[in-house]
Design a protein around this motif. Sequence first.
Motif, mmCIF file in Angstrom:
data_model
loop_
_atom_site.group_PDB
_atom_site.id
_atom_site.type_symbol
_atom_site.label_atom_id
_atom_site.label_comp_id
_atom_site.label_asym_id
_atom_site.label_seq_id
_atom_site.Cartn_x
_atom_site.Cartn_y
_atom_site.Cartn_z
ATOM 1 N N GLY A 435 0.860 -1.271 0.015
ATOM 2 C CA GLY A 435 -0.021 -0.136 -0.045
ATOM 3 C C GLY A 435 0.770 1.226 0.059
ATOM 4 N N ARG A 436 0.714 2.058 -0.953
ATOM 5 C CA ARG A 436 1.439 3.380 -1.020
ATOM 6 C C ARG A 436 0.706 4.493 -0.284
ATOM 7 N NH1 ARG A 436 1.423 4.152 -7.314
ATOM 8 N NH2 ARG A 436 -0.586 3.250 -7.188
ATOM 9 N N LEU A 437 -0.348 4.092 0.314
ATOM 10 C CA LEU A 437 -0.956 4.812 1.367
ATOM 11 C C LEU A 437 -1.499 6.274 1.141
ATOM 12 C CD1 LEU A 437 0.663 3.015 4.039
ATOM 13 C CD2 LEU A 437 -1.563 2.772 3.647
ATOM 14 N N TYR A 438 -1.677 6.995 2.099
ATOM 15 C CA TYR A 438 -2.175 8.196 2.083
ATOM 16 C C TYR A 438 -1.131 9.454 2.023
ATOM 17 C CZ TYR A 438 -1.587 7.081 6.936
ATOM 18 O OH TYR A 438 -1.094 6.702 7.883
ATOM 19 N N ASP A 439 0.158 9.169 2.208
ATOM 20 C CA ASP A 439 1.233 10.120 2.465
ATOM 21 C C ASP A 439 2.437 9.305 2.092
ATOM 22 O OD1 ASP A 439 1.864 12.914 3.544
ATOM 23 O OD2 ASP A 439 3.324 11.494 3.954
ATOM 24 N N PRO A 440 3.342 9.769 1.482
ATOM 25 C CA PRO A 440 4.562 9.383 0.930
ATOM 26 C C PRO A 440 5.381 8.957 2.140
ATOM 27 C CG PRO A 440 4.124 11.017 -0.734
ATOM 28 C CD PRO A 440 3.162 11.052 0.508
ATOM 29 N N SER A 441 5.424 9.763 3.276
ATOM 30 C CA SER A 441 6.220 9.341 4.393
ATOM 31 C C SER A 441 5.743 8.189 5.282
ATOM 32 C CB SER A 441 6.159 10.482 5.573
ATOM 33 O OG SER A 441 6.644 11.599 4.948
#
Length: 542
Positions: A435-441
């Motif tokens: 999952g690359r998710l909701y924020d790159p951090s």
Amino acid sequence: MSIDRRTFLQLSAGLFASGAAVPLAARAQAAGAAGASATSATPVSGGTLTYAVQQEPPGLVSLLDTNTVIRNISAKISEGLLRYDAQFRAQPLLAVRWSVSGDGLRYTFALRPDVRWHDGRPFTSNDVRFSVLTQKRLGPRGRITLANVSGVETPDALTAVIVLDKPTPYLLKALASAELPIVPQHRYGDGDPTTSPNVLAPIGTGPFVFDKWVRGSHVSLKRNPDYWRHGAPHLDQLVYRITPDQGAISAALETGEVDAATNVALADLPRLATLPHLRVDDSYDAYLNNAAFLEFNLDNPLLANADVRRAIAHAVDREFLRAHVFYGRSQVVNSPVPPVLADYYDDSTFAYPHDVAKANALLDAAGHARGADGQRFAVKINYLTGSDFRRSADYLRATLSRVGIKATILDGDLPTYLRRAYTARDFDLNINGLGRLYDPSVGVQRIYWGDGVAHPLIWINASHYQNPQVDTLFRTAAVEQDNARRAAIFKQIQQIVGRDLPVFPLVTVPSAVQVYNRRVHNLNNSIDLTAGDLSDAWIAPA
């Protein structure tokens, strides 16, 4: 030059069914409403929703393991502080109000009163403190998401203050039920959280109460009669039926034996969509942003050479993967950052078009001449458990043979896959779903994070990429509160890792595809789709 479908079918022993590709319906549904589910003004109470899943979950709480199967079940039992609409705007859940200090270092949450755990004990701020600090210490994303958390203050039973030593601009997006569930401290005690009985028989505050888990058969949840949200949930029971065979999942949907399912064979979706009693919902999950990646084991001297990695990238036809392996229900991925995060997206250095001639030339120049048998060297392919990833491995083996690389596929269950990738490191190429998710951090940093080499943890840096400049840039972006400066940092990171190529992005993974009976209403009620809580779902009488 691409491998045509007929050639690949011959190469991979006819493992794919024939059929035309189906266009991807990539749309983010309005969370908090009904997603693509049918709606009605008058929900009906009662009934059992039977939901087919392909894999048996390793556990039932996503605090320390964010595997998708675990997340989807966990969110019905255990709740987070917040939920989110389609624009990532925070909505109340276990927290009813919150505020952030001007310096971004103190997040104060007023907790929902009169909430009780399923065993009757009161939910308090101590549970929030335990959950946050436990995930920070042991969670697969905690070391990144919560890296700047210095403590959690509990001035009273219904106030929790997350204290940071550095700003964390993405923190409010990380508090969803599946991402950071709040668990009962009394259930864990002072022992090892990974061996707590709560992992397999959880107690939560959510709309559904754990009933039983019959291994190899099903997980049963029942309606929480004391749920804090009056009138919810509507369902009496929720049953996750474990069905490893995808053909059996499709058959059960057709006959009405199950009401809904994920992990439906992609090749079956066009046919199922024609059945009048079924709906196919391939809404894009903009919270997880799942994608398939090819990770190179940089501990292997062969793959430590960037030109060898680039050659393998040119040998892979991602458009073929999209159209045939994933049956047109995915998109080619040109950067680890999802384009839905438009401010941060840069695909300028991920230009590796399918080019067998260039792949062969790079391998020749790298000193890997073909032997008398036409082979240059051999590799072992590890792949994440699941039929789509197995088909991807079959394709990869076939296409690598065209450039003189002999590939062996390593089979195994999920624990075996994780051990090979992150502990034993017994692989050369790893097909992973992340999952690359909701924020790159949160979602992208872990793919390249050098800390994962010194401190191995599942889902973090399987390639063993170590670039101090990239680590420094990620650390800087994680605390930068100016969005324009943060965007510039993320774009610089993408330019570097696109050239270094320790990981080759492949295609999006349609993991949120659901097929369900038209009698089922309001299946999705949050931005993370299948990881919503089903508190609004109901079934019309037959």
